[in-house]
Design an enzyme around this catalytic site. Structure first.
Site, PDB file in Angstrom:
ATOM      1  N   ALA A 117       0.827  -1.221   0.000  1.00 40.90           N
ATOM      2  CA  ALA A 117       0.000   0.000   0.000  1.00 40.90           C
ATOM      3  C   ALA A 117       0.857   1.266   0.000  1.00 40.90           C
ATOM      4  O   ALA A 117       1.839   1.332   0.747  1.00 40.90           O
ATOM      5  CB  ALA A 117      -0.934   0.000   1.196  1.00 40.90           C
ATOM      6  N   GLY A 170       0.595   0.879  -3.283  1.00 41.56           N
ATOM      7  CA  GLY A 170       0.717   0.056  -4.479  1.00 41.56           C
ATOM      8  C   GLY A 170       1.659   0.544  -5.550  1.00 41.56           C
ATOM      9  O   GLY A 170       1.789  -0.106  -6.590  1.00 41.56           O
ATOM     10  N   GLY A 171       2.332   1.661  -5.338  1.00 36.38           N
ATOM     11  CA  GLY A 171       3.128   2.270  -6.396  1.00 36.38           C
ATOM     12  C   GLY A 171       4.189   1.366  -6.990  1.00 36.38           C
ATOM     13  O   GLY A 171       4.288   1.234  -8.223  1.00 36.38           O
ATOM     14  N   LYS A 172       4.981   0.718  -6.154  1.00 38.15           N
ATOM     15  CA  LYS A 172       6.098  -0.086  -6.671  1.00 38.15           C
ATOM     16  C   LYS A 172       5.610  -1.358  -7.348  1.00 38.15           C
ATOM     17  O   LYS A 172       6.114  -1.748  -8.398  1.00 38.15           O
ATOM     18  CB  LYS A 172       7.068  -0.393  -5.527  1.00 38.15           C
ATOM     19  N   ASP A 213       9.297  -3.239   0.441  1.00 39.77           N
ATOM     20  CA  ASP A 213       9.427  -1.822   0.788  1.00 39.77           C
ATOM     21  C   ASP A 213       9.017  -1.717   2.255  1.00 39.77           C
ATOM     22  O   ASP A 213       7.847  -1.541   2.577  1.00 39.77           O
ATOM     23  CB  ASP A 213       8.549  -0.957  -0.105  1.00 39.77           C
ATOM     24  N   CYS A 234      12.346   4.311   2.830  1.00 42.89           N
ATOM     25  CA  CYS A 234      12.382   5.752   2.535  1.00 42.89           C
ATOM     26  C   CYS A 234      13.008   6.482   3.716  1.00 42.89           C
ATOM     27  O   CYS A 234      12.515   7.520   4.156  1.00 42.89           O
ATOM     28  CB  CYS A 234      10.983   6.288   2.234  1.00 42.89           C
TER      29      CYS A 234
END
Length: 432
Positions: A255, A257-259, A319, A372
């Site tokens: 969540a 979901g970008g990658k 991630d 990040c």
């Protein structure tokens, strides 16, 4: 409520109640009838005050000689920010409105107290930060980043490097979008955005990225699924992953979901599973996938420390949950929410996730670990510990052309090319 009262309400929700600045502001703006210029000023005051909180409190502290309520301290914070940093706001206007708010919220005595403090503050020169003897405390006050974070960066990057990181994280963030290459080429998307009046510049950092300005979410191009919002540093995970057309991929902490969706855009004959521990976030991933008109995926809720996944994977993205120190410029309140002791529990969680996830990686398969944050314990330390504790795992070099880099892991610092701070490591599971 008037604009500055709204700013006080928003700032208090973030700093005292743990609200997320972007969500608090979006909700407040949606429920108001503020003109565009006033929406911009409200956003500037709230984000600016959060970003300068430690500096503001250093400046105003000598003028506070009585006990104040929390809302009064917050009111002083947002007013000092306007006096010191906003040239377009006259001092008298900021002070007068602060006094009016104080009277409304606390009565005449509260108004009198706020008026006295602010009038005295306005008359005197600012406290001299350069006179602070400790170099870490001085940099902390100067950049409004807690001293424990500055100290960590100093250990690993020197005081000069720590200063570069801290100042870069106080710059305004750039906005990037990721081209949905299943629907449109990057060049065509840039041309369409320019036709609609947006600023759009192809990024040299990542081949799908475009740096944009303007309210691009209002564009039909977004609604039609031609692009997603994603920082370019995050897109580099896909470069490290290097998915192939028929790969079966897992995005384990997905969540929003970008990658995983970026990977899905690159595997026309493959499949991507997108999983997250928070069940309420799964529909958000699905909404994005549907908007992008993607197929060949499955979403499900799962705790990555113990989830039994339905298959073995060619490539896995982890991630991981982290301290988030690399995204301070986008989430300015995160610097005050984190504590040094939080990192140990995050490291344990990250390693627990990796230990479970690697069971579902095929021999010869690739695992990309990313955060990040800019913290050695969560990044390099986790990478080496994971490899040390698993003799079937080895580092696997990858290339980032924009950084002239080839190696098994890379800490991306915000001052390098103006991105978020990010860490990427790539592993391979040994063949049996």
């Amino acid at each position: 409520m008037q604009l500055r009262e709204m700013a006080l309400e928003a700032y208090s929700r973030v700093m005292d109640e743990g609200g997320y600045s972007n969500i608090v502001l979006n909700d407040m703006i949606k429920s108001s009838d503020l003109a565009p210029n006033d929406r911009g000023l409200l956003t500037e005051i709230v984000y600016g005050t959060i970003s300068k909180k430690l500096t503001i409190q250093f400046y105003i502290r000598p003028f506070i000689r009585t006990k104040l309520k929390r809302w009064q301290k917050n009111l002083l914070d947002i007013t000092v920010y306007q006096i010191v940093w906003l040239d377009r706001v006259p001092n008298y206007a900021a002070i007068n409105e602060a006094v009016d708010i104080a009277k409304k919220w606390g009565g005449p005595q509260a108004g009198k107290a706020i008026n006295g403090i602010l009038r005295n503050f306005e008359r005197e020169p600012l406290e001299d930060i350069s006179k602070i003897k400790s170099e870490t405390l001085r940099l902390s006050i100067e950049t409004s980043i807690p001293e424990w974070i500055i100290t960590h960066w100093k250990i690993h990057h020197g005081i000069g490097g720590a200063a570069e990181i801290a100042h870069a994280l106080n710059d305004r963030p750039k906005m990037y979008i990721r081209t949905n290459t299943t629907r449109i080429s990057r060049d065509a998307l840039v041309a369409n955005l320019l036709d609609e009046g947006f600023s759009a510049i192809p990024s040299e950092i990542q081949k799908d990225a475009i740096e944009v300005k303007g309210e691009v979410l209002q564009s039909d191009l977004y609604q039609k699924g031609f692009f997603s919002i994603q920082d370019v540093s995050s897109m580099l995970v896909n470069d490290a992953l290097s998915p192939e057309s028929d790969d079966v991929i897992l995005d384990a902490c997905s969540a929003p979901g970008g990658k995983g969706l970026h990977a899905l855009e690159k595997v026309p004959g493959g499949h991507v599973d997108l999983s997250d521990i928070h069940e309420h976030k799964i529909p958000l991933i699905e909404q994005q996938a549907e908007r992008l008109d993607l197929s060949g995926y499955e979403t499900f809720q799962g705790d990555a420390t113990k989830k039994v996944y339905p298959r073995q994977y060619d490539r896995i993205i982890v991630d991981a949950p982290c301290s988030g120190l690399g995204v301070i410029r986008r989430k300015p309140e995160i610097r005050y929410e984190r504590r040094a002791e939080d990192v140990d529990s995050l490291v344990d969680l990250q390693l627990e996730i990796l230990a479970n996830i690697k069971q579902y990686l095929k021999p010869g398969g690739v695992l990309v670990y990313s955060t990040c944050t800019i913290h050695q314990m969560e990044n390099e330390n986790v990478a080496y510990t994971f490899m040390k504790e698993n003799d079937d795992i080895e580092f696997d070099p990858f290339v980032l052309e924009a950084f002239d880099f080839e190696g098994p892991y890379r800490q991306i610092l915000p001052q390098e090319v103006g991105t978020d701070g990010f860490f990427i490591a790539r592993f391979r599971k040994k063949e049996k």
